[in-house]
Design a protein around this motif. Structure first.
Motif, short mmCIF file in Angstrom:
data_model
loop_
_atom_site.label_atom_id
_atom_site.label_comp_id
_atom_site.label_asym_id
_atom_site.label_seq_id
_atom_site.Cartn_x
_atom_site.Cartn_y
_atom_site.Cartn_z
N ALA A 1 -30.51 -0.66 38.79
CA ALA A 1 -29.79 -1.44 37.78
C ALA A 1 -30.31 -2.87 37.73
O ALA A 1 -30.51 -3.44 36.65
CB ALA A 1 -28.30 -1.40 38.06
N GLU A 2 -30.52 -3.47 38.90
CA GLU A 2 -31.02 -4.85 38.95
C GLU A 2 -32.42 -4.93 38.32
O GLU A 2 -32.72 -5.88 37.58
CB GLU A 2 -31.09 -5.31 40.40
N SER B 1 -19.51 1.27 42.83
CA SER B 1 -20.28 0.05 42.56
C SER B 1 -21.52 0.35 41.73
O SER B 1 -21.88 -0.40 40.81
CB SER B 1 -20.68 -0.62 43.88
N GLY B 2 -22.18 1.49 42.03
CA GLY B 2 -23.37 1.87 41.27
C GLY B 2 -23.04 2.16 39.82
O GLY B 2 -23.77 1.76 38.90
N LYS C 1 -20.52 0.98 38.11
CA LYS C 1 -20.18 -0.29 37.44
C LYS C 1 -21.44 -1.05 37.03
O LYS C 1 -21.53 -1.59 35.93
CB LYS C 1 -19.33 -1.15 38.36
N LEU C 2 -22.39 -1.10 37.96
CA LEU C 2 -23.63 -1.82 37.66
C LEU C 2 -24.38 -1.18 36.49
O LEU C 2 -24.89 -1.88 35.60
CB LEU C 2 -24.53 -1.85 38.90
N GLU D 1 -25.47 4.48 46.54
CA GLU D 1 -25.07 3.22 45.89
C GLU D 1 -26.18 2.19 45.94
O GLU D 1 -26.47 1.51 44.96
CB GLU D 1 -23.81 2.65 46.58
N ARG E 1 -32.22 -4.77 34.60
CA ARG E 1 -31.67 -6.00 34.03
C ARG E 1 -32.75 -7.07 33.90
O ARG E 1 -32.74 -7.88 32.98
CB ARG E 1 -30.51 -6.50 34.90
N CYS F 1 -28.99 2.99 43.45
CA CYS F 1 -28.56 2.76 42.06
C CYS F 1 -28.47 1.27 41.76
O CYS F 1 -28.81 0.83 40.66
CB CYS F 1 -27.23 3.44 41.81
N ALA F 2 -28.01 0.51 42.74
CA ALA F 2 -27.92 -0.94 42.55
C ALA F 2 -29.30 -1.54 42.34
O ALA F 2 -29.50 -2.42 41.48
CB ALA F 2 -27.23 -1.57 43.76
N GLY G 1 -22.49 -1.82 33.29
CA GLY G 1 -22.72 -3.20 32.85
C GLY G 1 -24.07 -3.38 32.22
O GLY G 1 -24.25 -4.16 31.28
N LEU G 2 -25.04 -2.64 32.72
CA LEU G 2 -26.39 -2.71 32.16
C LEU G 2 -26.40 -2.28 30.69
O LEU G 2 -27.06 -2.89 29.84
CB LEU G 2 -27.32 -1.79 32.97
#
Length: 873
Positions: free
Chosen positions: A830-831, A853-854, A856-857, A823, A834, A826-827, A860-861
């Motif tokens: 994703a950040e 959570s990963g 979802k992020l 997670e 972004r 991956c977070a 969302g990306l």
């Protein structure tokens, strides 16, 4: 001059305020050099602001009068081009017949001893998509991004390919003020004329004044303020030692020295360091100039196919006739290849124009021997003016001349000489003046160059003409000894096969062609008797086939097939063509070919009309035997697909020699799924580190390579890093030592890798971290990175995330399949995406553990309108 400069500067200052920087004191100073310095400042500002027209106008206005006169003289000397002897050949304005030549940039001044016709054949097989072309007028113009100014250019090219014509075009366009007007003066100094001064002691200034009488008032200090170009044409014709190692250093242009010392110091930059130099040379002689003395190497490649068509259209005039000639040339592969050479185009044009326009019944030439035989006949039968003013043909004199020239041609061919002086001719009892009165032979076959400045120089119009006349001499002289013609031909076949560089190959083709009865009939006025029996022809054909079956080198086999073509025998080629027509890709590898048939296959492939862009070994014989047999095809193809061909260490040694060859076209090499191991890759690396290697793509997927092999590979790439764009080492075991060296390679600013594939390479967190760190320090080249099935760990993923945030990062494809990314990782990814979403197009995170959570992020990306991701796995 001061008054004019002052008024010009004031006038220019009204429109361009920066000219106020030129002070009145500089204009009014009594010293001539200060006046010139003021002018130069003015010109430099103009150049910097790209005011080309006004720069040229101002420069021309203030050029010393002697150089204005010099330009006029140069224009007079260079505006025409001569065919044959200067005073008898056809003088044609250069602009009427000039066709742009294909000139490429790159390479080094390396030696190439291969026979020049073979170099031309290799050129004809080489795809040109990867080469950088340049026009002759642009060779001293800096290209975008070039920091170092160009002082010395070395231009290579085989005999007759157009080097001297390119020089002439450059000079004439300058003299007619069409181009390169920033140059004040051009001084052409052909080596063939400098040879005549080899015993003189002279200063550089006196040498220039000796050749260029108009410049006598120039002083050595004037050259500090002038931009001059000195052209040394024909390095291969130089008979001076050019002893760069042992010659004394010389820095004074007024000091006396030998011409050899002057030239070496001029080329080194000790004399006239600000002068531009242009040196032309045949490839075999280019290495006489040390690479550190050369800023740019170009190569004249002659005519490409469209330029051949353009040449014939210009030369013939009648477009219908020109089209017929072009069609015929294209129907014969050997003629079409030779038409890369402008001189051969001229020969072909003179023969075919006469034959096709006059509707002669004779067979239109399809072989080189036929073409040259017709050319010789036409020149022999040219009516010439005798002393009494009558025009007639004297065949007896023509025969004597041809025999004498043939002896000269043969014996000088053995010595490697292409140019001759009067003392050389006297040794063979040749009086060119007398011969040219009685025969047209000397007006087109053998030429007298009066030179621009000094004595006479002689040469055959092209090396191939010298080889044809030499073969004719050998044929005639051996017939006179009453020895068996078959024995002679066998001896000469053996002689050509023993020549390391193939320097007797074309001569052999001509000699064999002359043994045919049809060609002897053609030359019956020159050959007093003929000797040709069908059994003797068949005997030499069988002898050549036997030599092919003995399996000489592929290159020698190719020439033997050309020899069979001259003998009008294509039985082996037809045999293989039938195989190719009957067999599809699946079944062909199962056919067992004899060595002779393999050689025929190579000949067929090289001479097919289809451009050799990509070659697949698996279509023919996926084995080391197939690789060795088909090596000439691999050497001239741009892409070689050798995957899954059972190749081992032995193949790597062979391929290393291809990569090291200056004539290799190979840019993409696929060796996937071969058992190369460390020992094989070490051998291949010897080729990769060679400066001649220009490989751009190397695929080594699953080649059973370990740490040692990867260390050797990366070490080679570090010594020659600027060409490789794609490297696939997937499913090998570079481990930590190999991986860390790869990291160091990526830091190198000269490294241009765009695609690095390291899937399943047993790479751990330390190495992945080092890779990510290296990419952060040099992020702008890489477009694709595959680290799937490795163990990068969180720290490496975090660094990769930082890399993706870098606005200089151009990564478009990142594969991290099955990398144990959780997670947190991956977070971070994703950040990063972004914050810098514009480049990445594909991200593969299959078989990882991103968690809810990963996911979802990342989801969302994808909703971000700036995100350009096209594929998220």
């Amino acid at each position: 001059m001061k008054k004019e400069l002052k008024s010009s500067t004031r006038l220019l200052s009204q429109d361009y305020p920066e000219f106020s920087k030129i002070k009145e004191e500089e204009v009014d100073d009594e010293e001539q050099s200060r006046v010139r310095q003021g002018l130069l400042k003015t010109l430099q500002v103009l150049r910097n602001r790209n005011h080309t027209d006004i720069t040229n106008t101002l420069q021309t206005k203030h050029t010393p009068f002697c150089l204005v006169q010099h330009k006029s003289t140069v224009k007079e000397n260079f505006h025409i081009i001569n065919d044959g002897i200067s005073n008898q050949g056809n003088s044609i304005p250069l602009h009427e017949i000039y066709t742009e030549l294909y000139i490429t940039v790159g390479g080094r001044g390396e030696i190439n001893n291969q026979h020049e016709v073979k170099q031309i054949e290799a050129t004809s097989w080489t795809p040109v998509t990867h080469e950088t072309a340049i026009k002759c007028n642009d060779i001293f113009k800096a290209s975008p991004g070039q920091d170092k100014p160009i002082r010395t250019v070395l231009t290579k090219g085989v005999a007759g390919i157009g080097k001297t014509v390119s020089v002439q075009k450059f000079i004439l366009d300058w003299a007619e003020e069409k181009d390169n007007q920033d140059v004040h003066a051009i001084f052409p100094l052909p080596f063939r004329e400098l040879n005549l001064m080899n015993k003189k002691n002279i200063s550089l200034m006196k040498l220039l004044q000796y050749f260029f009488m108009d410049t006598k008032e120039l002083r050595a200090t004037d050259f500090d303020d002038l931009k001059v170009l000195i052209i040394f044409d024909g390095l291969d014709e130089c008979r001076l030692p050019l002893d760069f190692q042992n010659n004394d250093s010389l820095f004074d242009e007024t000091e006396l020295a030998s011409v050899d010392v002057l030239l070496t110091n001029l080329i080194k930059g000790n004399l006239l360091p600000s002068a531009l130099l242009w040196i032309t040379s045949r490839p075999a002689a280019a290495s006489q100039i040390s690479p550190e003395c050369v800023d740019l190497v170009t190569e004249v490649r002659g005519f490409n196919d469209p330029q051949k068509d353009e040449y014939f259209s210009k030369r013939i005039g009648d477009q219908i006739l020109a089209n017929r000639i072009i069609t015929h040339i294209k129907s014969s592969r050997s003629l079409h290849i030779m038409c890369h050479i402008p001189v051969f185009c001229s020969i072909a044009a003179s023969v075919l124009e006469k034959m096709l326009s006059e509707n002669e019944r004779a067979e239109i030439p399809k072989t080189l021997t036929q073409m040259f035989a017709h050319f010789l006949i036409y020149q022999t039968k040219q009516k010439t003016q005798k002393y009494d003013g009558k025009y007639e043909v004297d065949l007896q004199q023509a025969k004597r001349t041809i025999f004498s020239l043939g002896k000269l041609a043969y014996e000088q061919l053995e010595k490697g000489n292409l140019i001759f002086y009067e003392e050389d001719l006297k040794q063979f009892g040749i009086d060119v003046r007398e011969a040219s009165v009685y025969s047209g032979v000397c007006t087109q076959i053998f030429r007298e160059d009066l030179g621009l400045y000094l004595g006479k120089v002689y040469s055959f119009v092209h090396l191939s003409v010298q080889e044809f006349i030499a073969a004719l001499f050998k044929f005639i002289s051996d017939k006179e000894t009453k020895r068996s013609m078959t024995d002679l031909l066998k001896r000469e076949v053996d002689k050509a096969l023993q020549s390391e560089n193939g320097h007797w190959d074309l001569y052999l083709r001509f000699l064999l062609g002359l043994s045919l009865e049809s060609n002897q009939t053609l030359l019956q006025d020159i050959l007093t008797q003929t000797e040709s029996r069908s059994d003797s022809k068949q005997e030499i054909v069988e002898y050549i086939k036997m030599k092919i079956k003995d399996n000489p080198s592929p290159e020698k086999s190719i020439n033997l097939f050309h020899c069979l073509n001259e003998l009008d025998d294509n039985s082996l080629v037809l045999e293989v063509q039938k195989f190719l027509s009957r067999m599809d890709v699946i079944h062909f590898p199962r056919i067992r070919l004899s060595p002779a048939q393999w050689s025929a296959l190579v000949f067929v492939l090289l001479n097919s009309e289809v451009e050799l862009d990509e070659f697949q070994l698996s279509k023919y014989r996926p084995s080391e035997e197939g690789l060795l047999m088909l090596l000439p095809v691999i050497k001239v193809s741009r892409k070689s697909d050798l995957q899954s061909c059972n190749l081992t260490k032995k193949s790597c040694s062979t391929l290393a020699s291809v990569l090291s060859s200056n004539s290799s076209s190979l840019r993409e090499l696929n060796l996937n799924n071969n058992n190369l191991q460390d020992s094989g890759l070490k051998l291949l690396s010897e080729g990769l580190k060679n400066p001649q290697c220009k490989l751009q793509t190397l695929k080594l997927y699953n080649c059973r390579v370990g740490e040692e092999g990867c260390v050797a590979l990366v070490s080679a790439l570090r010594s020659n890093p600027s060409h490789l764009r794609e490297l696939d080492l997937s499913w090998n075991k570079p481990r930590d030592s190999g991986g860390k060296l790869l990291s160091d390679l990526l830091k190198d600013p000269h490294c241009k890798l765009e695609k690095l594939l390291l899937c399943n390479c047993s790479i751990g967190e330390d190495v992945c971290t080092a890779l990510a760190s290296s990419l952060r320090s040099n992020p702008s080249n890489l477009r694709e990175l595959n680290l799937s099935y490795n163990k990068p760990g969180y720290s490496a993923v975090e660094l990769l995330s930082y890399l993706l945030k870098d606005p200089h990062c151009k990564l478009e494809k990142l594969q991290l399949c099955n990398c144990s990314i959780g997670e947190e990782g991956c977070a971070a990814l994703a950040e990063a995406l972004r914050s810098n979403p514009s480049h990445l197009r594909e991200l593969n995170l299959n078989y990882n553990k991103p968690g809810v959570s990963g996911v979802k992020l990342l989801s969302g990306l994808l909703k971000d309108p700036q995100c350009k991701l096209e594929k998220l796995l």
